[in-house]
Enzyme design. Structure first.
Site, mmCIF file in Angstrom:
data_model
loop_
_atom_site.group_PDB
_atom_site.id
_atom_site.type_symbol
_atom_site.label_atom_id
_atom_site.label_comp_id
_atom_site.label_asym_id
_atom_site.label_seq_id
_atom_site.Cartn_x
_atom_site.Cartn_y
_atom_site.Cartn_z
ATOM 1 N N ASP A 176 50.385 23.890 -11.412
ATOM 2 C CA ASP A 176 50.981 22.748 -11.161
ATOM 3 C C ASP A 176 50.247 22.163 -10.092
ATOM 4 O O ASP A 176 49.866 22.474 -8.804
ATOM 5 C CB ASP A 176 52.724 23.138 -10.583
ATOM 6 C CG ASP A 176 53.717 22.325 -11.144
ATOM 7 O OD1 ASP A 176 53.555 21.202 -11.039
ATOM 8 O OD2 ASP A 176 54.621 23.006 -11.706
ATOM 9 N N ASP A 226 52.612 16.943 -11.070
ATOM 10 C CA ASP A 226 54.014 16.443 -10.790
ATOM 11 C C ASP A 226 53.971 15.068 -10.365
ATOM 12 O O ASP A 226 52.978 14.248 -9.835
ATOM 13 C CB ASP A 226 54.216 17.566 -9.369
ATOM 14 C CG ASP A 226 55.642 17.254 -8.709
ATOM 15 O OD1 ASP A 226 56.420 17.586 -9.658
ATOM 16 O OD2 ASP A 226 55.833 16.796 -7.751
ATOM 17 N N GLU A 251 53.844 14.320 -15.171
ATOM 18 C CA GLU A 251 55.493 14.112 -15.228
ATOM 19 C C GLU A 251 55.466 12.428 -14.756
ATOM 20 O O GLU A 251 55.042 12.023 -13.564
ATOM 21 C CB GLU A 251 56.172 14.951 -14.153
ATOM 22 C CG GLU A 251 57.452 14.644 -13.961
ATOM 23 C CD GLU A 251 57.942 15.324 -12.799
ATOM 24 O OE1 GLU A 251 59.110 15.768 -12.795
ATOM 25 O OE2 GLU A 251 57.513 15.485 -11.661
ATOM 26 N N HIS A 291 61.737 23.280 -15.578
ATOM 27 C CA HIS A 291 62.348 23.939 -14.453
ATOM 28 C C HIS A 291 63.267 23.109 -13.742
ATOM 29 O O HIS A 291 64.085 23.467 -12.764
ATOM 30 C CB HIS A 291 61.320 24.312 -13.331
ATOM 31 C CG HIS A 291 60.542 23.159 -12.986
ATOM 32 N ND1 HIS A 291 59.495 22.565 -13.670
ATOM 33 C CD2 HIS A 291 60.364 22.587 -11.791
ATOM 34 C CE1 HIS A 291 59.144 21.399 -13.199
ATOM 35 N NE2 HIS A 291 59.731 21.545 -11.778
ATOM 36 N N ASP A 292 63.117 21.647 -14.063
ATOM 37 C CA ASP A 292 64.054 20.714 -13.631
ATOM 38 C C ASP A 292 65.276 20.548 -14.589
ATOM 39 O O ASP A 292 66.156 19.443 -14.367
ATOM 40 C CB ASP A 292 63.413 19.495 -13.147
ATOM 41 C CG ASP A 292 62.485 19.540 -12.102
ATOM 42 O OD1 ASP A 292 62.879 20.546 -11.230
ATOM 43 O OD2 ASP A 292 61.420 18.674 -12.305
#
Length: 570
Positions: A101, A207, A263, A339-340
């Site tokens: 990430d 991210d 993202e 994960h979100d």
């Protein structure tokens, strides 16, 4: 398409790992890097060829590691840089690749860069972050603009020491880096990217990739008159210098043949998305668009009721991301969980005990048949679901969840009805559901740890765990393996083929076709708990059809079983 146009990442299946919740190797209740290493063979057995590890960097963990205090170090409960080097080596030894990430919109307020920046207005690193003087309205001190943060409240934090505000689009402990400063950018590339690329990582999930260029920082339009702070995602995403920054970043990545998936929230303009992922533009390889996972969310995510969407809404959202690369040099992704997000069976299928497995298989079939690079989140392959409504608020560990609940409590004066509605919404959409420990066995603590885990395992681990599913040919896991084999076998059709929705307005059944040159497949998915008529489109009825796979054992001639999915070759 030539092999040159088919880099390795196009046909890959990526498995996302959340280190704290994957597996604990040393009995402290927190997952770690050795835990990941111990299950690499399990991951490979699913049929995936890339792992993506969520932030494992040193961090105060205010936002579960997305607040990084040192890019070149590992969070001690997870392990060491040496453990990371071993994880990279062990992953490669199994013929798989590894992504990390990349979190470079902001750092932790404990990062040495920010500590310097905050120390004085004349510090050489002052301009590495975004500092602004206060506004004064009728003599009262106010932040520089009215932007609402991603976790609520203002995006500006007052610093008493230097008498200015700094910008944080997320928590106050996550100050935004100033990408306008070329010195800052070079430091980011060296510390956050090259440090790990030199150690063999194969790329990054980037991210908040479209937030680096903030635009003119003018006030956002008022969309919530009850609040002082207004949604500003369209202001701070996709700013004027984004292309320049991403092309500069890509020059570093290209030296290592590293892939990127960005993202990309708040980007309704598909032409803008395509510019990010066009091979010619040399910015990103692909992005996550949120059309599908944003379905049924309120204007402020949690301000909604569960299942607040129709199947045609879902079809249109999938179509928007599936046609992105059609007839151009771009690429797309397919995902339902990360994960979100809460668990996809709870959101798009049916998580009751009698339908969990069937709807988990149907969703697995849908995902395996979609175009682009496929991403699976840990536990999705077992059909994990959201934890129950009865759990108390103390089980919600995520800052986003607790902030929302506190806001509703404050705004409503602890009104029981409003608090219950908030809890129902959290039980449906909270990020916490993705963060419970992975159930490995039916034993104590779900086989995740010998100690009490940092987060409570879901109550159903006795019936939903990896060990049981590995020996059960009817499990969700077994079906995922079967579908990923099929996806590989028919890669042209499923990974690269053209996607077309057949029956947009049908509220119960989702039918779509995949076409590659002269080959065609038809995918039929019953999204309800009742039998539905198998209504095939007229143009295929006259053609020879071969049932390639069904998600149920007993296939009926004219009826689809509850949550049944089928793939036909035409």
């Amino acid at each position: 398409m030539t092999i040159a146009e088919r880099p390795w990442w196009k046909d890959s299946v990526v498995y996302q790992i959340y280190p704290a919740s994957f597996k604990d190797s040393n009995g402290d209740g927190v997952g770690d890097l050795q835990g990941i290493i111990s299950e690499l063979d399990y991951i490979r057995s699913i049929g995936v060829d890339v792992i993506w590890v969520c932030p494992m960097y040193d961090s105060p963990q205010v936002d579960m590691g997305y607040d990084i205090s040192d890019y070149e170090n590992v969070y001690p409960p997870y392990g060491t840089v040496q453990d990371m080097e071993r994880l990279i080596a062990e992953t490669h030894a199994r013929g798989m690749r590894i992504l990390l990430d990349l979190v470079v919109n902001h750092t932790s307020d404990q990062h040495k860069w920010f500590l310097e920046s905050r120390s004085s207005k004349t510090n050489p690193k002052r301009d590495w972050y975004i500092w602004r003087p206060a506004r004064y309205i009728n003599g009262e001190r106010k932040p520089p603009n009215n932007w609402l943060g991603n976790f609520g409240g203002s995006v500006w934090q007052w610093d008493e020491h230097t008498q200015e505000y700094y910008l944080h689009l997320f928590c106050p402990e996550q100050p935004d880096l100033n990408w306008e400063n070329p010195e800052t950018r070079q430091a980011i590339y060296k510390s956050a990217m090259e440090f790990w690329l030199q150690r063999g990582v194969d790329g990054f999930r980037v991210d908040t990739v479209n937030m680096y260029s903030k635009g003119d920082m003018a006030d956002a339009p008022i969309t919530d008159p009850r609040s002082e702070w207004q949604f500003a995602g369209l202001q701070y995403c996709n700013g004027p210098r984004m292309d320049e920054y991403l092309m500069e970043m890509n020059e570093i990545l290209a030296k290592y043949n590293a892939m990127t998936v960005g993202e990309c929230p708040n980007t309704p303009d598909m032409a803008r998305v395509l510019k990010y992922v066009s091979a010619r533009e040399k910015q990103l390889n692909m992005v996550f668009q949120f059309d599908v996972v944003d379905i049924g969310q309120g204007p402020y995510k949690f301000q909604t009721t569960p299942k607040n969407y129709s199947l045609p809404d879902l079809k249109r959202a999938i179509e928007r991301t599936q046609v992105l690369h059609r007839g151009n040099d771009g690429w797309t992704t397919a995902f339902l969980e990360n994960h979100d997000q809460s668990r996809s069976i709870s959101r798009f299928g049916n998580d009751s005990p009698e339908h969990r497995v069937a709807s988990g298989k149907m969703l697995a079939m849908m995902m395996a048949a979609l175009s682009g690079t496929l991403f699976i989140y840990q536990g999705q392959e077992m059909g994990m679901v959201n934890f129950p409504l009865e759990w108390g608020m103390s089980e919600y560990k995520d800052v986003d969840s607790s902030n929302y609940y506190k806001m509703v409590a404050g705004r409503s004066g602890n009104d029981p009805e409003e608090l219950m509605a908030a809890k129902v919404s959290l039980q449906h959409l909270a990020r916490d559901h993705a963060r419970v420990p992975v159930p490995w066995t039916a034993g104590e603590n779900a086989g995740f740890s010998t100690a009490k885990p940092w987060m409570r395992p879901n109550d159903d681990y006795a019936v939903c765990n990896a060990k049981q599913q590995q020996t059960d040919k009817n499990s969700v896991l077994a079906f995922w393996k079967r579908m990923l084999k099929l996806r590989q076998q028919y890669g042209d059709l499923f990974v690269h083929g053209d996607f077309d929705v057949v029956d947009v307005e049908n509220k119960d059944v989702f039918t779509f076709s995949k076409t590659w040159q002269n080959r065609k497949a038809l995918v039929v998915l019953n999204f309800t708990e009742k039998e539905r008529e198998l209504a095939l489109p007229a143009e295929v009825r006259s053609q020879k059809m071969q049932l390639l796979v069904s998600s149920v054992d007993h296939v009926k001639q004219t009826q689809l079983s509850a949550y049944e999915g089928r793939v036909y070759l035409i």
